[in-house]
Design an enzyme around this catalytic site. Structure first.
Site, mmCIF file in Angstrom:
data_model
loop_
_atom_site.group_PDB
_atom_site.id
_atom_site.type_symbol
_atom_site.label_atom_id
_atom_site.label_comp_id
_atom_site.label_asym_id
_atom_site.label_seq_id
_atom_site.Cartn_x
_atom_site.Cartn_y
_atom_site.Cartn_z
ATOM 1 N N CYS A 1 -48.829 10.792 50.124
ATOM 2 C CA CYS A 1 -47.481 11.968 49.926
ATOM 3 C C CYS A 1 -47.678 12.320 48.560
ATOM 4 O O CYS A 1 -48.834 12.226 48.025
ATOM 5 C CB CYS A 1 -46.251 11.301 49.908
ATOM 6 S SG CYS A 1 -46.047 9.916 48.929
ATOM 7 N N THR A 2 -46.658 13.240 48.051
ATOM 8 C CA THR A 2 -46.836 14.047 46.705
ATOM 9 C C THR A 2 -47.188 13.143 45.644
ATOM 10 O O THR A 2 -48.100 13.374 44.853
ATOM 11 C CB THR A 2 -45.720 14.620 46.707
ATOM 12 O OG1 THR A 2 -45.447 15.408 47.567
ATOM 13 C CG2 THR A 2 -45.929 15.648 45.199
#
Length: 318
Positions: free
Chosen positions: A175-176
């Site tokens: 994810c980020t």
């Protein structure tokens, strides 16, 4: 060297009195002239803040000096200006909305550092799974990664059937900044996936430390920058303009406040259609003036971080 820094971080740890901690943390950020979004919960701390290099250095020093956050890692990026207009330090039940019945402090996927991830991601029995929302991975994702059409992590259980056949593979979630994967990887383990890994520090850390190879497109971020470059090795554009279909990685918010869709819009269409994603949006009587960035800060109306702190105190006392 740019004049501002952006810090992205999270830490799952027990905070005994989150209300008191929230107040003290808000005051620390005011003292250090930081702006950004911070979430405090009994389960930990999650935030993105921006400020001068000196103020960010002092913030990192103070946070890391607290034994509860000694394992916390900061992802540090450079920026031309503050990445936020305001400072929000909020108290919530979770530091990332998931509603998943897991505790990352008990069990989670094996953490892969960026260089480890880089070596492992192309192995034959490895599958990459993107745990971000649909509008985030529409503008950028790892080559060959599986993505879900979901608005947020709470919807992950609804998409489990799409990957159940991969239970015997080595699954790497990403994810980020890594925070969603702490819960997502823990949830996959609960659901019978045996070999679960996660990209430690997420896409951002991979870009900073390993050059971002094989991340196609840009990485959506939750601040004024909207989307940032990650891949310094073999970058490509994978997203197309919402209106004309040409290749573009310009991510905007629709200029219609009633819509506010996150879409990719090429420069021509942005200018021609006043930053809107559809013709109906152009007719919005409250249409915001399009300045070419496609980012619209909430109106500040005399806001200051100190006033923000006082208004938060007032709302909590009622």
């Amino acid at each position: 060297m740019k004049p501002y820094r952006v810090l992205l971080y999270y830490c799952y740890t027990t905070i005994e009195n989150p209300e008191q901690f929230r107040d003290e943390h808000h005051q620390l950020c005011i003292r250090l002239n930081l702006l950004g979004r911070i979430i405090v919960a009994a389960e930990g701390l999650n935030g993105t803040v921006s400020g001068s290099p000196a103020d960010c250095e002092e913030y990192m020093r103070v946070v890391k000096a607290d034994p509860r956050f000694e394992s916390l890692e900061f992802k540090v990026d450079e920026a031309d200006e503050h990445a936020f207009q305001k400072l929000n330090v909020r108290l919530k039940s979770e530091i990332v909305n998931s509603d998943l019945p897991v505790d990352p402090l008990v069990r989670t996927g094996i953490h892969l550092e960026p260089e480890e991830f880089k070596k492992m991601k192309d192995e034959e029995d490895v599958v990459l799974i993107d745990m971000r929302s649909n509008y985030e991975h529409s503008v950028g994702k790892f080559k060959g990664a599986i993505t879900f059409d979901m608005e947020n992590l709470r919807e992950l259980p609804q998409h489990l059937d799409e990957i159940r056949h991969l239970k015997n593979k080595k699954v790497i979630t990403y994810c980020t900044g890594g925070i969603k994967c702490e819960k997502a990887s823990a949830y996959l383990l609960e659901q019978g996936f045996e070999n679960v890994y996660q990209l430690h520090g997420g896409i951002i850390k991979y870009g900073i430390e390993a050059g971002g190879e094989d991340f196609d497109g840009k990485c959506y971020v939750f601040d004024n920058r909207v989307a940032v470059d990650i891949n310094q090795v073999n970058p490509v554009v994978i997203s197309t303009c919402y209106r004309c279909g040409s290749h573009t990685d310009r991510m905007i918010n629709c200029a219609s406040p009633a819509c506010n869709n996150h879409v990719t819009l090429c420069e021509n269409c942005g200018n021609e259609h006043q930053g809107t994603c559809r013709d109906e949006c152009k007719a919005d009587p409250n249409l915001r003036p399009y300045d070419g960035t496609g980012y619209y800060a909430k109106e500040t109306r005399g806001y200051s971080p100190l006033l923000g702190y006082r208004s938060q105190q007032a709302s909590m006392s009622h």
